[in-house]
Design a protein around this motif. Structure first.
Motif, PDB file in Angstrom:
ATOM      1  N   LEU A  26       0.831  -1.201   0.000  1.00  0.00           N
ATOM      2  CA  LEU A  26       0.000   0.000   0.000  1.00  0.00           C
ATOM      3  C   LEU A  26       0.871   1.258   0.000  1.00  0.00           C
ATOM      4  O   LEU A  26       0.586   2.223  -0.729  1.00  0.00           O
ATOM      5  N   MET A  27       1.924   1.269   0.790  1.00  0.00           N
ATOM      6  CA  MET A  27       2.845   2.407   0.829  1.00  0.00           C
ATOM      7  C   MET A  27       3.455   2.663  -0.549  1.00  0.00           C
ATOM      8  O   MET A  27       3.561   3.812  -0.999  1.00  0.00           O
ATOM      9  N   LYS A  28       3.835   1.597  -1.211  1.00  0.00           N
ATOM     10  CA  LYS A  28       4.405   1.719  -2.556  1.00  0.00           C
ATOM     11  C   LYS A  28       3.406   2.375  -3.503  1.00  0.00           C
ATOM     12  O   LYS A  28       3.757   3.269  -4.295  1.00  0.00           O
ATOM     13  N   ALA A  29       2.143   1.949  -3.416  1.00  0.00           N
ATOM     14  CA  ALA A  29       1.098   2.512  -4.278  1.00  0.00           C
ATOM     15  C   ALA A  29       0.804   3.972  -3.918  1.00  0.00           C
ATOM     16  O   ALA A  29       0.568   4.806  -4.804  1.00  0.00           O
ATOM     17  N   ILE A  30       0.815   4.293  -2.632  1.00  0.00           N
ATOM     18  CA  ILE A  30       0.576   5.680  -2.203  1.00  0.00           C
ATOM     19  C   ILE A  30       1.660   6.598  -2.744  1.00  0.00           C
ATOM     20  O   ILE A  30       1.379   7.711  -3.215  1.00  0.00           O
TER      21      ILE A  30
END
Length: 369
Positions: A19-23
């Motif tokens: 999720l952090m990567k996508a954010i």
């Protein structure tokens, strides 16, 4: 934006890291502060506490460590107040996270819950807390949206993040994998005993009790990143091996698996490995849990999503050498193996397409106030 994320277990670390990567793709200025693990740390930001210091297994262990848990909650609240995030992202871990949700909402912080607690199984009353203190509930199982709708909570079904994690894997050469990890040429039975020392000790003793019945196979333990490699050495010998931080590669190169109940049961299925699901808690924890869990026929995500027994679950007293041998033999040598693999195809279709992390990030970033 400033993002504060709380993930209290290994599976949460995986999903939160993706999720952090996508954010970051949608918000290049993203600043992260979090409770989690090594995978989240690789995405950048500041790690406040590692999940290995947070995970307590079973009712009895929670009671025994209540002082530590309450202190962690106190530390977390003070840290959030000091950091002043734009959004708080909670990843499963309900006993801790629901308390933090109430606190953050009182400070005017937007609260997003990514990966719902299993309220449909037990403690359904906690839905009231979510309705009051969570701004966006992002669910990853198809039936959870209907569950929340029934309770007047507008949840977003974003898809299951494991499809993203598994779909991004590069092809593997299993002969090379065996060579690199000093494994023999025999077919592999993978052992996934969990991620907590107390749990792993109990489960490995039971799982390894079947080895003499399957002399044509080698048993390989999937080491948890939260445990030191030295811990596993006591179990290793000529036909019992150990690999660390390579669970997906191990599963892709094995014939079957014995898996402790949890997210790993779904990971194993999505990697197309026939499995036997295992669970054995302390007698006190099991008896309490049995009385609290409501009308749930299965413990594994595979069977829950499919609403039928796709993989055999051996629970508590049913988890013994005799039953393990019988069920493992079925998924190695009988028609049940093909039936399980056929059902896995239906399971993947039920979970929808990939893109859960991107879908969740879209809601989180665009929903800023």
């Amino acid at each position: 934006m400033k993002y504060y994320i709380i993930a209290g277990e290994a599976s949460g670390d995986l999903h939160a890291a993706n999720l952090m990567k996508a954010i970051k793709q949608k918000d290049p200025e993203a600043d992260f502060r979090f409770w989690g693990g090594d995978l989240m740390q690789k995405q950048g930001g500041t790690l406040v506490k590692h999940y290995r210091d947070l995970a307590f297994m079973g009712f009895l262990e929670v009671v025994q460590n209540l002082k530590t848990i309450l202190n962690n909650i106190k530390i977390c609240k003070a840290d959030i107040k000091n950091y002043k995030p734009d959004v708080l992202i909670l990843v499963d871990y309900p006993g801790f996270n629901l308390r933090i949700a109430k606190f953050a909402k009182a400070l005017g912080i937007r609260v997003v819950y990514y990966i719902s607690p299993q309220l449909w199984a037990w403690k359904e009353g906690r839905v009231e807390i979510i309705r009051k203190y969570v701004d966006d509930m992002l669910v990853i199982l198809p039936f959870e949206k209907d569950f929340y709708q029934k309770h007047l909570v507008d949840a977003h079904f974003v898809g299951h993040p494991l499809l993203d994690a598994i779909g991004s894997l590069q092809p593997i050469d299993c002969q090379e994998f065996k060579h690199q990890n000093n494994l023999r040429e025999k077919d592999i039975i993978a052992l996934l005993p969990g991620s907590r020392k107390q749990e792993v000790k109990k489960m490995l003793e039971l799982m390894l009790s079947v080895r003499s019945y399957f002399p044509d196979y080698q048993f390989v333990i999937a080491g948890a990143p939260s445990l030191d490699k030295d811990f596993y050495e006591q179990y290793v010998d000529e036909d019992v091996h150990f690999v660390s931080d390579k669970t997906y590669d191990l599963l892709r190169c094995c014939k079957a698996a014995l898996v402790t109940s949890g997210t790993a049961t779904l990971e194993t299925a999505l990697l197309n490995v026939p499995e036997v699901v295992c669970y054995k808690g302390s007698r006190i924890s099991y008896e309490i849990g049995k009385r609290l869990i409501k009308n749930i026929k299965y413990i594994s995500l595979v069977n829950l999503i499919m609403d039928k027994e796709v993989v055999t679950e051996l629970i508590q007293n049913d988890l013994n050498t005799k039953n393990l041998v019988a069920e493992l033999d079925k998924i190695l040598n009988t028609e049940k193996r093909n039936q399980v693999l056929d059902d896995y195809e239906i399971l993947r279709a039920k979970l929808g397409g990939s893109g859960a992390s991107q879908n969740a990030a879209e809601i989180i970033v665009k929903g800023k106030k």
